[in-house]
Design an enzyme around this catalytic site. Structure first.
Site, PDB file in Angstrom:
ATOM      1  N   GLU A  43       0.882  -1.183   0.000  1.00  0.00           N
ATOM      2  CA  GLU A  43       0.000   0.000   0.000  1.00  0.00           C
ATOM      3  C   GLU A  43       0.910   1.221   0.000  1.00  0.00           C
ATOM      4  O   GLU A  43       1.512   1.542   1.029  1.00  0.00           O
ATOM      5  CB  GLU A  43      -0.898   0.001   1.247  1.00  0.00           C
ATOM      6  CG  GLU A  43      -1.867  -1.164   1.341  1.00  0.00           C
ATOM      7  CD  GLU A  43      -3.019  -1.068   0.346  1.00  0.00           C
ATOM      8  OE1 GLU A  43      -3.183  -0.006  -0.276  1.00  0.00           O
ATOM      9  OE2 GLU A  43      -3.727  -2.066   0.188  1.00  0.00           O
TER      10      GLU A  43
ATOM     11  N   CYS B  19      -2.046   9.588   2.397  1.00  0.00           N
ATOM     12  CA  CYS B  19      -1.709   8.978   1.099  1.00  0.00           C
ATOM     13  C   CYS B  19      -2.757   9.355   0.064  1.00  0.00           C
ATOM     14  O   CYS B  19      -2.482   9.369  -1.125  1.00  0.00           O
ATOM     15  CB  CYS B  19      -1.571   7.469   1.231  1.00  0.00           C
ATOM     16  SG  CYS B  19      -3.011   6.685   1.957  1.00  0.00           S
TER      17      CYS B  19
END
Ligand code: NAD
Length: 512
Positions: A238, A272
């Site tokens: 991720e 993010c």
């Protein structure tokens, strides 16, 4: 400010620079034993029913709810973020994920019957989920609780043991997580928190985990992906993002302006899925620019519960921003809000910067910034903005803003992105029924929801025969079978299925 030593990690409050305490660092030599203990604990845990495992989850959830304010304090002091953001974006989604698993883990891990084709007459087929064993989870500092706890809990729900290496930037959050897994029916060593930085992470990665789940930068993700591939260890990565926000002229501009400013600056842009690039349709560009400048000027920096934004978390991230903004300004970008990097002070409370007159080749438009900066460009057509949005090496999240849902959906459908949010930002991550993960360099794999538990399990195909028949048609001997197989397959796969011919050929084959 004192930094970490060879044996300890300093827990620093980035908002004040004050060292709160030191945390003992795990020695690389201890890692072998940690894996041995983890494997032992896993056997005990895997033998429990999912219902029993979920009882431990329930007790954990209730303790987290009771201790919410204390945990929020630790997160806030470790990251610099305000308490409200610690509660709403780190603790609440973690508790919600636990509740989701309590409700759905059993269903997700249930043996699943699948169809068996006629050619395999008399057999049954199903899929089972078996724990992988010991899972290594490496997590970042920006949401230090959620981005560690959700994969940890998903792996535990699947019957695995976990070795967690939280970020060295936020070691006190690591300590509190270790404490949360004591008691409540969780066996000793079922979750071991290993404190340390890159060196410890590298040693853990090459020590033989059965699965690696990594959340962090593209740079580290590639190293971990390489190490995992060398040993054929399956992994989920991720990674970072450079999320575009597209505002069409028919959007609710007031809402879009508030959404852009929150999406770009929440957690000081260290998300993010931050809004990192803003594309606004030419005819409303000037108006929209004034609206977001006004919204930005309203944001209150500070450390009280009524403040909107705390400090950034890391000085190294501030340096990345300094470089990107300086480069953009020297290439002609205009600073609409905030302060020129030459005038920044030493603190991690960075002014919020909106940049115009930017171009796609600038680092600020193509590399992750992970800080409080929002560059804006105007666009003319849907095709043009889609090409711009898809032009980076990232693809984590994106947002599309329009009053015309057809147009918004069509645009969303053409974006190269793990997720797209329409008329909102970031929130797709908050729905556990949706998969989470990136495309291109934003990562490999998905988690959240039932799938988020299944990735930590071997997906085992089982085919079952009652064992009563003497033989199988395709077994030896082959003598005299060839023409019968031709008849069987033609009657089965041909233009016109012929069931009688199929049964006849099958029965004769069985007798051979
Ligand atoms: P990072 O890659 O520097 O560190 C992440 C973790 O990896 C830390 O625990 C670190 O100690 C460890 N690590 C560093 N080098 C290692 C190595 N060689 N081997 C093993 N472990 C190693 O990332 P960060 O600065 O902590 O976090 C910020 C980054 O994370 C940003 O790029 C952000 O976009 C990304 N991120 C992604 C997601 C997502 O879900 N996709 C979520 C949050 C943050």
């Amino acid at each position: 400010m004192q930094i970490s030593t060879a044996d300890t990690l300093a827990a620093i409050n980035p908002a004040t620079g004050e060292k709160m305490t030191e945390v003992k660092m795990t020695r690389v030599e201890e890692i072998k034993d940690i894996y041995v203990q983890s494997r032992e604990a896993q056997r005990d845990w895997a033998s429990k029913s999912i219902k029993d495992r979920m009882e431990s989850f329930r007790r954990l959830r209730l303790e987290m709810v009771d201790r919410m304010e204390e945990i929020a304090e630790v997160i806030s002091k470790s990251t610099g973020k305000v308490l409200t953001e610690a509660i709403t974006a780190d603790i609440m989604p973690t508790i919600d994920a636990i509740m989701h698993m309590e409700k759905y883990a059993e269903r997700g891990l249930k043996r699943k019957k699948v169809k068996t084709p006629l050619l395999l007459i008399g057999k049954k087929s199903y899929v089972e989920w078996m724990p992988r064993g010991t899972v290594l989870i490496i997590s970042p500092w920006n949401y230090p609780l959620n981005l560690a706890m959700v994969p940890v809990l998903s792996a535990l729900a699947g019957g695995n043991s976990v070795i967690l290496k939280p970020s060295e930037v936020t070691p006190l959050v690591g300590e509190i997580m270790a404490e949360l897994f004591r008691g409540k029916g969780f066996p000793l060593h079922i979750v071991q928190v290993v404190q340390g930085g890159r060196e410890v992470g590298e040693a853990l990665t090459s020590a033989g985990a059965d699965y690696i789940f990594f959340t962090g930068s593209v740079h580290t993700g590639k190293k971990i992906g390489e190490a995992a591939a060398r040993n054929l260890i399956p992994s989920t990565l991720e990674l970072g993002g450079k999320d575009p926000m597209i505002v069409f002229k028919d959007a609710n501009l007031e809402r879009a302006a508030k959404g852009a400013v929150w999406g770009a600056f929440t957690n000081s842009g260290q998300v993010c899925m931050s809004t990192e690039r803003l594309y606004v349709e030419q005819s409303v560009y000037q108006e929209f620019l004034q609206m977001i400048k006004k919204e930005t000027e309203r944001i209150k920096h500070g450390a009280s519960v009524d403040d909107d934004l705390g400090s950034m978390t890391s000085h190294s991230q501030k340096e990345i921003l300094r470089e990107q903004i300086t480069e953009a300004l020297s290439a002609g970008a205009i600073l609409e809000t905030g302060v020129h990097p030459e005038e920044w002070d030493e603190s991690l409370f960075l002014p919020l910067m909106i940049l115009t007159n930017v171009s796609p080749d600038m680092a600020i438009m193509k590399e992750e910034s992970f800080g409080p900066v929002l560059p804006i460009m105007a666009f003319e057509t849907m095709d043009e903005v889609i090409e711009l949005a898809n032009s980076t090496r990232y693809g984590l999240n994106a947002s599309v803003w329009s009053g015309d849902m057809e147009k918004a959906r069509m645009t969303a459908g053409r974006l190269l992105s793990g997720a797209v949010v329409i008329n909102d930002v970031i929130t797709s991550v908050a729905n556990h029924h949706l998969p989470f993960g990136g495309v291109k360099e934003s990562g490999i794999g998905r988690y959240h929801g039932e799938q988020g538990i299944q990735i930590f399990c071997h997906e085992k195909a089982v085919l079952e025969d009652s064992g009563k028949r003497r033989t199988e048609v395709q077994w030896f001997p082959y003598e005299g079978k060839y023409p019968l197989f031709i008849k069987l397959f033609k009657s089965y796969f041909g233009k016109r299925k012929n069931y009688l011919k199929f049964v006849d050929a099958y029965a004769r084959l069985l007798k051979k």
